[in-house]
Motif scaffolding. Sequence first.
Motif, PDB file in Angstrom:
ATOM      1  N   LEU A  83       0.880  -1.026  -0.171  1.00 53.53           N
ATOM      2  CA  LEU A  83       0.036  -0.122  -0.011  1.00 53.53           C
ATOM      3  C   LEU A  83       0.902   1.132  -0.111  1.00 53.53           C
ATOM      4  O   LEU A  83       1.715   1.478   0.811  1.00 53.53           O
ATOM      5  N   VAL A  84       0.758   1.961  -1.200  1.00 54.49           N
ATOM      6  CA  VAL A  84       1.685   3.331  -1.265  1.00 54.49           C
ATOM      7  C   VAL A  84       0.614   4.468  -0.906  1.00 54.49           C
ATOM      8  O   VAL A  84      -0.640   4.472  -1.579  1.00 54.49           O
ATOM      9  N   GLU A  85       0.965   5.193  -0.199  1.00 61.23           N
ATOM     10  CA  GLU A  85       0.208   6.544   0.132  1.00 61.23           C
ATOM     11  C   GLU A  85       0.877   7.818  -0.273  1.00 61.23           C
ATOM     12  O   GLU A  85       1.846   8.231   0.385  1.00 61.23           O
ATOM     13  N   LEU A  86       0.216   8.680  -0.966  1.00 66.54           N
ATOM     14  CA  LEU A  86       1.000   9.806  -1.379  1.00 66.54           C
ATOM     15  C   LEU A  86       0.400  10.891  -0.482  1.00 66.54           C
ATOM     16  O   LEU A  86      -0.774  11.125  -0.346  1.00 66.54           O
ATOM     17  N   GLY A  87       1.130  11.892   0.283  1.00 63.47           N
ATOM     18  CA  GLY A  87       0.645  12.633   1.305  1.00 63.47           C
ATOM     19  C   GLY A  87       0.078  12.280   2.424  1.00 63.47           C
ATOM     20  O   GLY A  87      -1.018  12.239   2.714  1.00 63.47           O
ATOM     21  N   SER A  88       1.003  11.190   3.173  1.00 65.31           N
ATOM     22  CA  SER A  88       0.276  10.355   4.192  1.00 65.31           C
ATOM     23  C   SER A  88       0.060  10.869   5.458  1.00 65.31           C
ATOM     24  O   SER A  88      -0.870  10.651   6.070  1.00 65.31           O
ATOM     25  N   GLY A  89       0.764  11.975   5.685  1.00 64.71           N
ATOM     26  CA  GLY A  89       0.650  12.833   7.083  1.00 64.71           C
ATOM     27  C   GLY A  89       0.718  11.618   8.153  1.00 64.71           C
ATOM     28  O   GLY A  89       1.701  10.861   8.330  1.00 64.71           O
ATOM     29  N   SER A  90      -0.417  11.595   9.031  1.00 63.84           N
ATOM     30  CA  SER A  90      -0.517  10.861  10.085  1.00 63.84           C
ATOM     31  C   SER A  90      -0.800   9.377   9.961  1.00 63.84           C
ATOM     32  O   SER A  90      -0.756   8.524  10.631  1.00 63.84           O
ATOM     33  N   SER A  91      -1.519   9.047   8.565  1.00 64.51           N
ATOM     34  CA  SER A  91      -1.685   7.752   8.040  1.00 64.51           C
ATOM     35  C   SER A  91      -2.941   7.216   8.821  1.00 64.51           C
ATOM     36  O   SER A  91      -3.096   6.009   8.771  1.00 64.51           O
ATOM     37  N   GLU A  92      -3.616   8.176   9.427  1.00 65.74           N
ATOM     38  CA  GLU A  92      -4.684   7.585  10.186  1.00 65.74           C
ATOM     39  C   GLU A  92      -5.740   6.951   9.408  1.00 65.74           C
ATOM     40  O   GLU A  92      -6.408   6.134   9.680  1.00 65.74           O
ATOM     41  N   LYS A  93      -6.555   7.455   8.145  1.00 69.91           N
ATOM     42  CA  LYS A  93      -7.226   7.013   7.499  1.00 69.91           C
ATOM     43  C   LYS A  93      -6.976   5.719   6.628  1.00 69.91           C
ATOM     44  O   LYS A  93      -7.634   5.037   6.482  1.00 69.91           O
ATOM     45  N   THR A  94      -5.829   5.728   6.346  1.00 68.58           N
ATOM     46  CA  THR A  94      -4.924   4.499   5.827  1.00 68.58           C
ATOM     47  C   THR A  94      -5.274   3.232   6.831  1.00 68.58           C
ATOM     48  O   THR A  94      -4.898   2.042   6.059  1.00 68.58           O
ATOM     49  N   ARG A  95      -5.246   3.470   7.929  1.00 69.77           N
ATOM     50  CA  ARG A  95      -5.345   2.212   8.669  1.00 69.77           C
ATOM     51  C   ARG A  95      -6.500   1.240   8.226  1.00 69.77           C
ATOM     52  O   ARG A  95      -6.657  -0.079   8.624  1.00 69.77           O
ATOM     53  N   LEU A  96      -7.648   2.000   7.909  1.00 67.34           N
ATOM     54  CA  LEU A  96      -8.794   1.017   7.369  1.00 67.34           C
ATOM     55  C   LEU A  96      -8.305   0.275   6.323  1.00 67.34           C
ATOM     56  O   LEU A  96      -8.960  -0.860   6.143  1.00 67.34           O
ATOM     57  N   LEU A  97      -7.626   1.069   5.393  1.00 67.21           N
ATOM     58  CA  LEU A  97      -7.042  -0.066   4.212  1.00 67.21           C
ATOM     59  C   LEU A  97      -6.245  -1.213   4.583  1.00 67.21           C
ATOM     60  O   LEU A  97      -6.077  -2.240   4.152  1.00 67.21           O
ATOM     61  N   LEU A  98      -5.244  -0.650   5.400  1.00 66.13           N
ATOM     62  CA  LEU A  98      -4.388  -1.711   6.010  1.00 66.13           C
ATOM     63  C   LEU A  98      -4.951  -2.841   6.714  1.00 66.13           C
ATOM     64  O   LEU A  98      -4.473  -4.187   6.568  1.00 66.13           O
TER      65      LEU A  98
END
Length: 324
Positions: A83-98
Amino acid sequence: MTSFELTRLLPADHFARALREDVRTGLTADDKWLPPKWFYDKRGSELFEDITRLPEYYPTRAERAILTERAGAVAAATRARTLVELGSGSSEKTRLLLDALRGLGTLDAYVPVDVSESALREAGEQLTLDYPGLSVHGVVSDFTAELGLPRSAPGPRLVVFLGGTLGNFTPAERARFLTALRAELAPEDAVLLGTDLVKDPAVLVAAYDDAAGVTAEFNKNLLNVLDRELEATFDPEAFEHVARWDAEREWIEMRLRSTRTQQVAIPGVELTVDFAAGEELRTEISAKFRREGVAAELAAAGFALHEWWTDSEGRFGLSLARPA
């Protein structure tokens, strides 16, 4: 085995040089402008987090609602190992995908890409604790200039670009960005793109001009950045916050309007800038999209739109696209 590593693609003086170049270019233009990336010093980032919690600012909540409902579908459709995130910042929303990819059993690596090394390090180190066995490879990069996706990241890869940030680019900038992204991807990779949608202008303007004045403070903080970094003599109180809907271009503009005739010295770039009373400095555009427009821009860059999801009120869109 859990691991965290960091790759720096930006030279030490990157931001100082970029700021000087943007100030020289934008503040000597006939219609003065500056790019929104200079909002985000420490204070600006704190203010933006406050903005995302305001009742008027719906995009963050709407996007999170879609991800909460559709993360499993994204995982099943992509079966991404990275999973690659551009402009990840704190990566909080990304946890749903992780969580969804880990639940499916495909996830090996997470690659957050951001300009802030401190944000990457903090988020990356926490993620290695929370996701045992996950390989986290942070990339310090200005993705508008160089994506810098690690070649060693196992595929298939899912690249996510959330928060409606694509809307901060002009149409020409969006075309260049999407084309460059397509060039980095293999046929089995996918892109998940978040875009705010066209809606009632009153709702849009309120989201960028809240009653509590937080967005106004956020906008004026840009002047504090110039004062600090370039020894400029801006008085933020001599400007007022403006949020305006451009119906023809279908974007919101944030501006700072000079309340009086004034002259501002910017020693850091050996520049003096005159402002007439009522003259405006554009600090951000935030384009709003329609499904057919998103599909057309993706197609022009070599992608095919495979899935389109919105929240229950149709305020925000998530697009899942693949190389065509």
